[in-house]
Design a protein around this motif. Structure first.
Motif, short mmCIF file in Angstrom:
data_model
loop_
_atom_site.label_atom_id
_atom_site.label_comp_id
_atom_site.label_asym_id
_atom_site.label_seq_id
_atom_site.Cartn_x
_atom_site.Cartn_y
_atom_site.Cartn_z
N ASN A 42 -2.37 -4.23 -3.69
CA ASN A 42 -2.45 -5.60 -3.22
C ASN A 42 -3.76 -6.19 -3.70
N ASN A 66 -5.80 -4.64 0.29
CA ASN A 66 -5.56 -3.58 1.28
C ASN A 66 -6.85 -3.05 1.89
N THR A 104 -4.86 7.12 -1.72
CA THR A 104 -5.87 6.31 -1.05
C THR A 104 -6.99 7.23 -0.61
N GLN A 117 -10.15 3.74 3.32
CA GLN A 117 -9.41 2.62 3.91
C GLN A 117 -10.30 1.89 4.89
N LEU A 139 0.87 -1.17 0.00
CA LEU A 139 0.00 0.00 0.00
C LEU A 139 0.91 1.22 0.00
#
Length: 180
Positions: free
Chosen positions: A52, A72, A90, A93, A41
């Motif tokens: 990933n 991830n 990102t 999350q 990541l």
């Protein structure tokens, strides 16, 4: 592998097992656009970014490419910065579950299918948590009617003109209008 086509006709492929996002030109030439052979990541310029098991792809209203980075538990964005570099960031999350497909609507809401939980979750812009809008966690079947209902093993997802389209073992399901 997820495959989407952009406005210029290029194909974009989420190469899950090689942890990369690939681009296929109209002549069939394939190149790595982002990602490395080793999972991870890592945000930053596309050439150094790491994923990933990317499984889903969707284009946003501004032409940015969103990636469901399943390994991830994240949604990542690939867009150009002010200097014209393709940069991975990102944006969500901690997704959890077993996310397998990604769609985005005009308001910037993300929709994820979870095949093992038999649900569709929506993540509103800036929200840290998603909400189940279709399906009941860990119940597999097909019960049409009032949402969230019961679905089984959703496989594909798309958002078109205010409708959510799902493919499942039982066929195709359309949800309209999308829940508020």
């Amino acid at each position: 592998a997820a495959i989407v086509r952009d406005a210029a006709g290029l194909l974009w492929v989420a190469d899950r097992d090689n942890h990369r996002i690939r681009q296929v030109a109209s002549d069939g030439t394939t190149s790595t656009f982002a990602g490395q052979s080793e999972p991870g990541l890592v945000d930053g310029v596309a050439s150094i970014a790491r994923f990933n098991q990317p499984l889903g792809l969707a284009f946003g209203a501004g032409g940015e490419l969103f990636v469901l980075d399943a390994g991830n538990g994240a949604i990542r964005k690939i867009a150009q910065d002010a200097q014209g570099n393709d940069v991975v960031t990102t944006v969500v999350q901690g997704i959890g579950g077993d996310p397998r497909g990604l769609a985005i609507d005009g308001a910037g809401n993300f929709y994820l299918i979870d095949t093992t939980e038999h649900t569709v979750r929506r993540f509103k812009p800036g929200a840290a948590q998603g909400e189940v809008i279709v399906g009941t966690a860990n119940q597999c079947g097909f019960v049409p009617g009032a949402l969230p209902g019961v679905i089984c093993k959703p496989r594909g997802i798309a958002v078109r003109e205010g409708r959510l389209l799902l493919t499942m073992d039982q066929g195709v399901m359309m949800v309209e209008p999308l829940p508020p």
